[in-house]
Write a protein that holds these residues in place. Structure first.
Motif, short mmCIF file in Angstrom:
data_model
loop_
_atom_site.label_atom_id
_atom_site.label_comp_id
_atom_site.label_asym_id
_atom_site.label_seq_id
_atom_site.Cartn_x
_atom_site.Cartn_y
_atom_site.Cartn_z
N ASP A 201 64.80 28.18 44.76
CA ASP A 201 64.06 28.84 45.85
C ASP A 201 64.99 29.70 46.72
O ASP A 201 64.71 30.87 47.00
CB ASP A 201 63.39 27.80 46.76
N PHE A 202 66.10 29.12 47.14
CA PHE A 202 66.98 29.87 48.03
C PHE A 202 67.76 30.94 47.27
O PHE A 202 68.15 31.96 47.84
CB PHE A 202 67.90 28.93 48.81
N ILE B 19 66.41 32.74 44.92
CA ILE B 19 65.46 33.87 44.91
C ILE B 19 65.62 34.68 46.20
O ILE B 19 65.78 35.90 46.17
CB ILE B 19 64.00 33.36 44.78
N LEU B 20 65.63 33.98 47.33
CA LEU B 20 65.74 34.67 48.63
C LEU B 20 67.10 35.34 48.80
O LEU B 20 67.19 36.43 49.39
CB LEU B 20 65.46 33.69 49.77
N ASP C 114 66.92 38.55 46.94
CA ASP C 114 66.06 39.47 47.70
C ASP C 114 66.86 40.14 48.82
O ASP C 114 66.74 41.35 49.05
CB ASP C 114 64.88 38.71 48.32
N LEU C 115 67.64 39.33 49.53
CA LEU C 115 68.44 39.88 50.62
C LEU C 115 69.53 40.80 50.11
O LEU C 115 69.84 41.83 50.73
CB LEU C 115 69.05 38.74 51.44
N TRP D 251 55.26 41.82 48.30
CA TRP D 251 56.35 41.24 47.51
C TRP D 251 56.79 39.92 48.13
O TRP D 251 57.13 38.97 47.41
CB TRP D 251 57.52 42.20 47.27
N HIS E 277 56.90 36.11 46.09
CA HIS E 277 58.02 35.16 46.05
C HIS E 277 57.69 33.88 46.83
O HIS E 277 58.05 32.78 46.40
CB HIS E 277 59.31 35.82 46.53
N ILE F 58 57.76 29.86 45.63
CA ILE F 58 58.50 28.84 46.38
C ILE F 58 57.57 27.72 46.84
O ILE F 58 57.91 26.54 46.77
CB ILE F 58 59.23 29.52 47.57
N ILE G 50 59.24 36.41 39.71
CA ILE G 50 60.46 36.81 40.44
C ILE G 50 60.69 38.31 40.22
O ILE G 50 60.88 39.08 41.17
CB ILE G 50 61.70 36.01 39.96
N ASP H 257 60.64 41.56 42.80
CA ASP H 257 61.81 42.45 42.89
C ASP H 257 61.38 43.91 42.77
O ASP H 257 61.85 44.78 43.51
CB ASP H 257 62.80 42.13 41.77
N GLN I 223 59.57 45.12 45.83
CA GLN I 223 60.48 45.45 46.93
C GLN I 223 60.98 46.89 46.77
O GLN I 223 61.03 47.66 47.73
CB GLN I 223 61.66 44.46 47.02
N ALA J 57 64.01 43.21 56.54
CA ALA J 57 64.41 42.31 55.44
C ALA J 57 65.13 41.08 55.97
O ALA J 57 64.79 39.95 55.64
CB ALA J 57 65.28 43.05 54.42
N ILE K 128 63.01 37.61 55.77
CA ILE K 128 63.46 36.67 54.73
C ILE K 128 64.17 35.47 55.37
O ILE K 128 64.00 34.34 54.91
CB ILE K 128 64.34 37.38 53.67
N VAL L 165 61.25 27.24 54.81
CA VAL L 165 61.46 26.39 53.63
C VAL L 165 62.45 25.27 53.96
O VAL L 165 62.26 24.12 53.56
CB VAL L 165 61.98 27.23 52.42
#
Lengths: 358, 358
Positions: free
Chosen positions: A125-126, A128-129, A132-133, B80, B84, B88, B128, B132, B135, B167, B171, B178
């Motif tokens: 999960d993290f 993925i984030l 993304d970042l 997006w 994601h 999660i 995923i 992406d 985004q 972002a 995020i 989470v």
């Protein structure tokens, strides 16, 4: 150390300095996500993509240092794709260290006392984030070309190309590669594999050389023969690089190559080497080769048998031949571009990548 | 239909048309990934964020239609993050339809005859990659402001804000949310929850109103009181919206609200409503409330008991009170901004969001 290696080292150091001192990650929360975002881009590595971009800028008469934010951007961009690829491929190690999701999984156990299943979920999960970042970070770095005096319309054009060409081609290439795994390598054609390589490996190299050229020329309208030549150079280099990777994946030395020899066969990947061998093998060799894919472990004897089949069928020679032809094509295209030190560096780089054993 | 609802509908239609006819997804491979990239953004919905952006543009004296690519961009951006988030959160349904990873999982079974485990992996892997690509698509849409005559320096500035502010804040907010789940809601403070909401829900609303203002003013240097006022408006609106969501999550009507009543309690989410009740409850009510979190199923009796506790402790009233205060603050800030039809629309929109039961 020869000139070109000193230059490469200098660029790698400047890119590492840019990435490590950049404040983009500072305000990311929680702390472990911030660390995960920094991990791959700050870790170092060859910095091949930044070098290509900055030398292409120099080749076209620009000041390579003006391209530094773009060079950092392609490196960060490359790294976010690795973070997400590692989740998808369930790879726990990259260059001998835990991948992003694997180290976040460790953190979940250590800090939050999660069980193995919840820890694995936390890790992916993290991760993925984090990817993304990093995608956002890459674009942000690119936009800082402005601070180097690159004209607004060039920056906008490069941003647009990063989304429309690079993102679509690279991610589609990755997706098609994952789809091959689901479909089974016997149902994949050589043409499809070549198209996949052009996206997954080639798109970012093309982006690098073209971005370098446009930054040098200070206009988004620079088009024509020279841009086509350097694009062709990147394509030839990318294909040669990928084929060499496939070759080393079975004929390489595990200690130098850094990942387990035979892993492509274990994952039943439809590499061009594998497809060529299947096509050339008689029915006995073909069924041996198929029996040697997807094994849980690869003994030295299995590796030796695969090597024998690849050699006996002529697939190995065919691959080596294509690597040399790609490399020759790359060098010929370079020779039609302006003669200056950056062109020599790019020649050296091409020879290095083709002859590498790591 | 009243004026403002007609205007909203018009914007929603134009944004849907922009997204549905946009050629960004066309070259994505494989076909099912292309479809997955289009699915959420093309599905419709309220288009709240585009409306906010375009009305803010109108409020500041701009032509809302010039902001259309930015309006589409924030909608795609929002989507997006949903793709994601759904991976999660392991959510299989969104607005009554399969989420991206759930529908890709179905496809894996139908087209590739995968088993359940491989199908789930296929679904999440390609979801995923779909997020992406979305985004990248969002940023690409934003850059097309150029084609509407928005000056290059404004487009660049908005692109930069999308990466650096939107972002990171959005995020990070999602990540902190989470992390709350891993840490356990008893260990989460009210202040942390407010910060999380400001990121996860607030960041994109702030981005919308500010982007609208800058497009109207045609300069990235527009700063000062009016920009602060509209930003404060977005913050108040975002908090009210989130609190209303928390309220409806337990006091709402499942058919109208669209997700199961009590799901926040099932997931043991530290909502401000839950934290307030814990703080105000005596030890008997507190232990009942804790006993009522994390249940596998919620009977009408459990829901009724939770509602009773939230009401008896005064937590429900406190929440309603804060929603009204947020809404009042939003309206007061609006009243200091230029008086024109767009200001009235934003007033109506605020009232609608606060009084909604869906």
């Amino acid at each position: 150390m020869s000139d070109w290696k000193t230059e490469w080292r200098l660029i790698a150091d400047r890119v590492s300095h840019f990435i490590r001192t950049d404040n983009f990650p500072d305000r990311i929360r929680p702390d472990f996500l911030r660390d995960a975002v920094r991990a791959y881009p700050c870790a170092g590595g060859k910095r091949l993509r930044p070098v290509l971009l900055m030398w292409s800028c120099g080749l076209f008469g620009g000041e390579p240092h003006k391209a530094l934010p773009a060079a950092a951007a392609v490196e960060i961009y490359h790294n976010w794709t690795l973070v997400h690829d590692d989740i998808i491929d369930c790879d726990d190690l990259r260059r001998g260290k835990p991948t992003t999701h694997a180290s976040l999984r460790e953190l979940a156990g250590a800090r939050y006392k999660t069980g193995p299943e919840a820890g694995a979920k936390f890790g992916s999960d993290f991760a993925i984030l984090a990817g993304d970042l990093q995608q956002a970070w890459a674009m942000d770095a690119l936009l800082r070309l402005k601070s180097k005096g690159v004209p607004d319309n060039v920056v906008l054009y490069l941003a647009e190309r990063m989304q429309r060409d690079l993102a679509r081609e690279l991610i589609s290439g990755e997706a098609v590669d994952v789809e091959f795994g689901t479909r089974g390598s016997l149902n994949v054609s050589e043409e499809e594999v070549r198209e996949m390589i052009a996206g997954k490996t080639g798109a970012i190299l093309r982006y690098c050389v073209r971005a370098g050229a446009l930054i040098a020329k200070e206009t988004p309208y620079f088009k024509g023969t020279e841009l086509d030549l350097i694009t062709g150079f990147a394509d030839a280099l990318g294909l040669a690089f990928q084929l060499q990777d496939d070759f080393l994946g079975i004929f390489g030395d595990e200690k130098k190559f850094g990942k387990p020899i035979g892993s492509d066969f274990q994952e039943a990947k439809p590499t061009l080497l594998f497809l060529a061998a299947l096509q050339k093998a008689d029915s006995v060799k073909k069924s041996r080769l198929l029996a040697l894919t997807g094994l849980p472990e690869y003994s030295p004897e299995s590796i030796a048998e695969i090597r024998d089949i690849l050699t006996a069928t002529g697939a190995a020679d065919q691959l080596r031949g294509e690597i040399v032809r790609c490399s020759d094509r790359a060098e010929r295209l370079l020779d039609k571009l302006p003669d200056n030190p950056y062109r020599s560096y790019l020649h050296e780089l091409t020879a290095e990548l083709i002859n590498r054993d790591v």
